[in-house]
Design an enzyme around this catalytic site. Structure first.
Site, short mmCIF file in Angstrom:
data_model
loop_
_atom_site.label_atom_id
_atom_site.label_comp_id
_atom_site.label_asym_id
_atom_site.label_seq_id
_atom_site.Cartn_x
_atom_site.Cartn_y
_atom_site.Cartn_z
N TYR A 1 0.83 -1.21 0.00
CA TYR A 1 0.00 0.00 0.00
C TYR A 1 0.86 1.27 0.00
CZ TYR A 1 -3.92 -3.10 1.20
OH TYR A 1 -4.87 -4.09 1.20
N ASP B 1 -4.35 -5.90 6.87
CA ASP B 1 -5.66 -5.53 6.36
C ASP B 1 -6.61 -6.74 6.47
OD1 ASP B 1 -7.68 -4.19 5.11
OD2 ASP B 1 -6.64 -3.88 3.22
N ASP C 1 -0.45 -17.98 6.08
CA ASP C 1 -1.49 -18.97 5.79
C ASP C 1 -1.82 -19.80 7.02
OD1 ASP C 1 1.13 -19.45 5.15
OD2 ASP C 1 0.73 -20.74 3.43
N LYS D 1 5.44 -13.91 5.44
CA LYS D 1 5.55 -14.90 4.36
C LYS D 1 7.02 -14.94 3.95
CE LYS D 1 3.05 -17.35 2.01
NZ LYS D 1 2.71 -18.76 2.29
#
Ligand code: NAD
Length: 356
Positions: free
Chosen positions: A123, A247, A223, A190
């Site tokens: 973002y 988010d 995940d 991640k």
């Protein structure tokens, strides 16, 4: 008397923001509201969705209460919500998610605080359009530097993770944990795939964690975190995440505690803070007196705590919790039978009544 910038927003914003304003005033704390307009209304009136005068008001007062603001999808102006956070360097997005007794949710004992980095990552706003003037140059540079051939008809959005921003957000999470008697901070990432960007975030988190031996530190890939949050959310305490993952995890957590109507939030910088719910402007409910104002009211509770008005904050949170527990004067999202729901303003009436 606190001078606070008041940004009603649009869609359901003005209704929920006014409801929050009413209950804040009913605590007895005195406010002077400095109303400002941003978003499409400001675009029409002043030719910019984020006028300098609005930014100056927040900078001057150092505290703002903000309703949600609509962002046009795909084209039009960029998100003013994101721009506001970047302009004021409100680097920490703080979102506590807990279940109040009486809320219709299959979960129990959830009490999670999400700390989301607020200024960079995907973002950052650095994007290259398909067929854009400089896009081909960028793709050529990528080929030169890496040997990777990106398809010519690509658009590119940059994921930017800095050590500086990672360090200050992780420190914020640990400081919050310490000040609020929390036991554990979990960094979500991640780094297994995004070795450089998320790798830097994770390495930085590990370094910062060493400065806080009194707080447990764990790390979890995104995940797995999603799966574990749905399976056994009670294992989590404070989560710290880069902007983009924050988010989605925020909304997942909102789902655990009864929905967006109960999910408050704050955007905090070193000297300035803007309090706003997790939810957006829900245009389909605009002007219908249907939206739940409690997320906005609970953002007001966070604002009172930030201002040092602990007793009033506790009193207001208790009043909201009582209205939820009674289950009578609540909006459609908290009712098993929506036909018995009351409207936004009636919820405010009920909370004000509890504060008398
Ligand atoms: P949204 O959060 O506005 O609404 C999604 C759904 O959640 C609604 O249709 C409604 O069913 C429910 N909901 C949301 N708030 C509620 C409330 N207070 N009470 C009861 N139910 C509620 O998400 P969206 O539809 O994706 O976004 C609408 C607009 O808001 C978009 O333009 C988006 O960019 C903007 N937005 C703004 C902010 C912000 O101002 N900080 C945050 C998120 C989205």
């Amino acid at each position: 008397m606190y001078r606070v910038t008041f940004i009603p927003g649009d869609g359901i914003g003005p209704e929920v923001a006014q409801a929050a304003q009413r209950v804040l005033e009913a605590t007895g704390v005195r406010f002077q509201w400095d109303g400002v307009i941003i978003g499409s209304q400001a675009q029409d009136m002043f030719g910019t969705p984020l006028p300098q005068s609005a930014l100056e008001s927040v900078r001057r007062n150092k505290v703002a209460l903000k309703g949600p603001v609509t962002t046009p999808i795909g084209s039009g102006f960029r998100s003013v919500n994101v721009a506001l956070r970047q302009e004021l360097d409100l680097y920490a997005c703080l979102r506590p998610y807990k279940i109040y007794p009486g809320v219709p949710t299959p979960y129990k004992n959830v009490d999670i605080v999400v700390v989301r980095e607020n200024t960079e990552d995907l973002y950052s706003g650095i994007e290259f359009a398909k067929d854009g003037l400089r896009t081909q140059e960028l793709l050529d540079f990528v080929f030169d530097a890496t040997g990777e051939r990106v398809k010519k008809d690509s658009a590119v959005s940059l994921k930017v993770i800095s050590q500086t921003a990672s360090r200050r957000i992780v420190k914020f999470a640990f400081d919050y944990a310490r000040q609020n008697s929390r036991k554990k901070v979990t960094a979500v990432h991640k780094a297994n795939i995004l070795k450089f960007s998320d790798g830097l975030f994770l390495d930085t988190a590990r370094e910062v964690a060493e400065e806080y031996p009194d707080i447990e530190f764990t790390e979890m890939v995104l995940d797995t975190t999603c799966m574990e949050l749905v399976r056994r959310p009670q294992q989590f305490d404070v989560l710290v995440l880069p902007n983009f993952y924050g988010d989605f995890i925020s909304e997942l957590c909102a789902g655990l505690i009864g929905g967006l109507g109960l999910a408050p939030g704050a955007n905090i910088g070193d000297n300035v803070a803007v309090f706003e719910p997790t939810h957006g402007s829900a245009p389909k409910y605009a002007g219908q007196n249907r939206a739940n104002p409690m997320a906005m009211m609970l953002s007001g509770v966070m604002m009172l705590r930030y201002l040092g008005e602990k007793n009033s904050a506790d009193k207001l949170e208790k009043a909201i919790a009582e209205v939820i527990a009674e289950g009578k004067n609540v909006t459609y999202d908290l009712k098993l039978d929506p036909a018995t729901a009351v409207g936004t303003s009636q919820v405010a009436d009920a909370v004000v009544e509890k504060l008398k």
